[in-house]
Design a protein around this motif. Structure first.
Motif, PDB file in Angstrom:
ATOM      1  N   UNK B 300      14.530 110.224 158.990  1.00  0.00           N
ATOM      2  CA  UNK B 300      15.062 109.132 159.821  1.00  0.00           C
ATOM      3  C   UNK B 300      16.235 108.507 159.087  1.00  0.00           C
ATOM      4  N   UNK B 301      17.121 107.952 159.881  1.00  0.00           N
ATOM      5  CA  UNK B 301      18.282 107.248 159.326  1.00  0.00           C
ATOM      6  C   UNK B 301      18.287 105.847 159.923  1.00  0.00           C
ATOM      7  N   UNK B 302      18.566 104.845 159.096  1.00  0.00           N
ATOM      8  CA  UNK B 302      18.622 103.460 159.586  1.00  0.00           C
ATOM      9  C   UNK B 302      19.992 102.884 159.261  1.00  0.00           C
ATOM     10  N   UNK B 324      16.957 111.395 163.959  1.00  0.00           N
ATOM     11  CA  UNK B 324      16.940 110.107 164.684  1.00  0.00           C
ATOM     12  C   UNK B 324      17.621 109.012 163.863  1.00  0.00           C
ATOM     13  N   UNK B 325      18.547 108.315 164.492  1.00  0.00           N
ATOM     14  CA  UNK B 325      19.292 107.248 163.800  1.00  0.00           C
ATOM     15  C   UNK B 325      18.909 105.912 164.434  1.00  0.00           C
ATOM     16  N   UNK B 326      18.344 105.037 163.633  1.00  0.00           N
ATOM     17  CA  UNK B 326      17.912 103.731 164.122  1.00  0.00           C
ATOM     18  C   UNK B 326      18.933 102.686 163.692  1.00  0.00           C
ATOM     19  N   UNK B 348       9.519 102.117 160.179  1.00  0.00           N
ATOM     20  CA  UNK B 348       9.995 103.446 160.616  1.00  0.00           C
ATOM     21  C   UNK B 348       9.218 104.554 159.912  1.00  0.00           C
ATOM     22  N   UNK B 349       8.914 104.312 158.637  1.00  0.00           N
ATOM     23  CA  UNK B 349       8.216 105.369 157.881  1.00  0.00           C
ATOM     24  C   UNK B 349       6.798 105.537 158.416  1.00  0.00           C
TER      25      UNK B 349
END
Lengths: 73, 356, 249
Positions: B300-302, B324-326, B348-349
């Motif tokens: 994931x990317x934040x 997925x980019x949050x 998210x994790x």
């Protein structure tokens, strides 16, 4: 060498020179230049007094004016 | 060179002087005004010119004049002022003139606020004014980096004959950190600019212009400008990857937001979460290869911004939607806290399963 | 035979795009003649913003800028501050100087920028098709004042020379015309003075030149000059509004 010379291809036929000439010798030619204007010209060169009023009023630098040199003695 | 404790805005001014800039045209606006204040004192000391214009519109056109005359020249402003400069910046890009434009962003839109913001990202990296042009956009995250990037900005502006923007925010402008300055560049020893307007002595006249009434000529001109931007993308991308090699979740942020993210990464690591940070330093050209490498193994990317989400679009675009980019952002001048970012990471994790 | 009149060196050989009888052409030539006579062609930098004269970079044989509408005085300021020893002039229309560029011209004068401004006032927007300008006269029709300018709706024409003459930074302000050979000679004298004021670093100089727009006035070139004389001069009186002491003579 002409006293007053018109680069006919630059003339847009606006006639400002014709109105400015104190001797009334500027006429519009009867042929068209490549832009489709009747260019100004002078037939009666002798009557020209080289005052350059025409050139002063010309927006398109059409006119070159010369004067005979007065040879003093 | 000795370190000196200095406020961001002032450090930018001194760095410009060290880069051989001798002309500044600007207009007062919070939160960047310490920069003009500093240069109003400093420029005359080095034989330069500081001029406060009647408006930002006039200021950017003074820059257009000075740049076309061959000088290293800059202006600075904040969000609303930068918007006023957009037409002038488009002319500068169209006429291929080098200059440096500083934007210490503040909360928007409209009059907005005087607290920090990052909501001018789109304006900065997508050109901002009319026509197909881009600014090379550098985003510092520390006072030392502001100093280093100012020198780079003038060098790249001259290299590409294109305006370069330093995109900061009110925090960076107002905070103090110790900095070291490079040696002074002598403007006289900078490379000559034969294309500049300095009086047509012994040559045909030079023309500083962006008007091309013949559409074919203007199209060719646009292709020429685009070639510059392609070259920038190939040669000028810069970024920082922090603990991304084994990161399950990669944070992406620039400027002040990146500082918060770095602290959040450290805290997450202490809690056993493999987090990392990717920090673009060039916002245009976007460091595409670098972000793909940094996020290669991420689940994931934040993206963290002081806006309602602008950089996040380019992160998704450049990662080609493979991960997925949050987004987490604060706006209006609010600054994201480390705690809030860490809780977003853990959230998210957990969603994506505990990272081993 | 000696030549008494020929194209000045500071004009390129290019034919202009101006309409037949448009006096922009005369004014360009006067500026070029002055630059030649002062011997500063290789030191001169000109700025022509958006307007009919935006293509002036094709006509003046000097380093030239094309500038954004209304911003030439700011561009000129940037140039002059970089090259204080060069001759810098702006060539602007009335929509440019008196509408969108009002702040720039007033502040250039207020700062006493050592530049020379040639302000061509033809009381209309030419290039964009005859719109009303800040200098359009009361009752004069324009594409955006089809029933003639009405002060109740569009206010009054602006006399920029008088306004700028109040500025301490303005060293020389004059208004001239080019509607006949005698006035052309006077116009040239004023333009030369305006450049000399710059060379002598006395401050800001501007010459407002009343000019015709046959196309958008809907008149022949000659009738346009007559209209100018009969209508513009009464509202925009010719003469020197401000001059340094020794130039006043």
């Amino acid at each position: 060498m002409l006293k007053v010379e018109f680069d006919e291809e630059r003339c847009k036929g606006c006639e400002l020179c014709k109105a400015a000439c104190p001797k009334g010798i500027i006429v519009m030619a009867d042929h068209l230049n490549s832009m489709g204007f009747y260019p100004a010209t002078v037939i009666d060169q002798d009557s020209c007094i080289s005052c350059a009023f025409c050139a002063r009023m010309c927006p398109d630098v059409v006119i070159t004016v010369r004067r005979e040199e007065k040879n003093h003695g | 060179m000795a370190k000196v404790l200095m406020k961001g805005n002032e450090a930018l001014g001194e760095a410009a002087i060290r880069a051989g800039c001798r002309f500044f045209f600007g207009y007062p606006i919070t939160p960047q005004s310490e920069l003009p204040h500093y240069l109003a004192k400093r420029l005359p000391e080095v034989g330069g010119v500081f001029l406060q214009a009647e408006s930002e519109v006039a200021a950017i056109n003074m820059v257009y004049g000075a740049a076309g005359a061959g000088a290293r020249v800059m202006t600075s402003s904040s969000s609303p002022g930068v918007s006023l400069k957009m037409e002038g910046i488009s002319y500068i890009a169209g006429a291929e003139l080098p200059c440096v434009i500083v934007n210490m962003q503040r909360g928007g839109p409209g009059l907005g606020s005087i607290q920090p913001g990052q909501a001018d990202y789109f304006q900065a990296v997508k050109g901002g004014g009319h026509g197909d042009y881009r600014l090379l956009v550098l985003a510092p995250a520390s006072i030392q980096e502001m100093v280093d990037l100012m020198g780079l900005a003038f060098a790249l502006a001259d290299k590409y004959r294109n305006p370069v923007m330093i995109l900061g925010d009110g925090t960076l402008g107002q905070m103090m950190e110790p900095v070291e300055f490079p040696e002074m560049l002598d403007p006289e020893k900078l490379p000559q600019k034969p294309w500049a307007a300095q009086g047509a002595k012994g040559r045909e006249p030079n023309i500083i212009n962006s008007l091309y009434l013949n559409p074919l000529e203007l199209e060719d001109h646009n292709l020429k400008l685009q070639a510059k931007y392609t070259q920038m993308a190939a040669e000028e991308t810069r970024s920082e990857s922090y603990y991304t090699d084994d990161a399950d979740i990669v944070l992406v942020g620039y400027g002040s937001s990146a500082r918060v993210c770095k602290a959040a990464v450290d805290q997450a690591r202490q809690q056993g979460i493999k987090a990392g940070l990717f920090r673009p330093i060039t916002l245009f050209p976007f460091p595409k290869a670098e972000i793909q490498a940094a996020c290669r193994q991420a689940k994931a990317v934040l993206t963290v911004e002081m806006s309602m989400g602008q950089l996040v679009e380019d992160v998704r675009y450049n990662l080609e939607f493979r991960v997925p980019v949050h987004f987490y952002g604060r706006a209006g001048g609010m600054v994201p806290t480390t705690r809030a970012v860490v809780s977003k990471i853990t959230e998210l994790v957990q969603e994506g399963g505990r990272s081993a | 035979m000696i030549t008494v009149f020929e194209k000045p060196k500071s004009l390129t050989p290019a034919k202009t795009h101006y309409c037949p009888g448009c006096t922009h052409g005369i004014i360009h030539r006067l500026v070029a003649e002055v630059i030649d006579e002062l011997g500063v062609r290789e030191e001169t930098i000109g700025i022509a913003p958006v307007g009919c004269s935006v293509l002036a970079y094709n006509y003046f044989n000097v380093d030239m800028y094309e500038a954004a509408h209304g911003r030439a005085p700011a561009v000129a300021t940037g140039i002059k501050r970089v090259h204080p020893d060069k001759v810098v002039f702006t060539y602007q229309g009335d929509g440019d100087l008196a509408a969108i560029g009002t702040a720039e011209i007033i502040h250039a004068a207020a700062r006493g920028e050592k530049i020379t401004t040639i302000f061509v006032n033809n009381a209309i927007y030419g290039m964009t098709g005859g719109q009303m300008a800040p200098t359009t006269l009361i009752g004069q029709t324009a594409t955006t004042a089809p029933n003639g300018r009405d002060p109740e709706v569009q206010g009054y024409p602006i006399r920029m020379s008088e306004i700028l003459a109040t500025m301490p930074g303005a060293a020389y302000i004059a208004r001239v015309s080019v509607h006949n050979p005698q006035e052309v000679a006077k116009a040239k004298k004023a333009i030369k003075t305006a450049f000399q004021v710059q060379l002598e670093r006395k401050g800001f100089a501007m010459v407002e030149v009343l000019s015709s727009c046959p196309t958008n006035w809907g008149l022949t070139p000659l009738k346009a000059l007559e209209w100018l004389k009969d209508n513009m001069i009464p509202y925009y009186p010719l003469g020197v509004q401000k001059a340094p002491e020794e130039v006043k003579a």
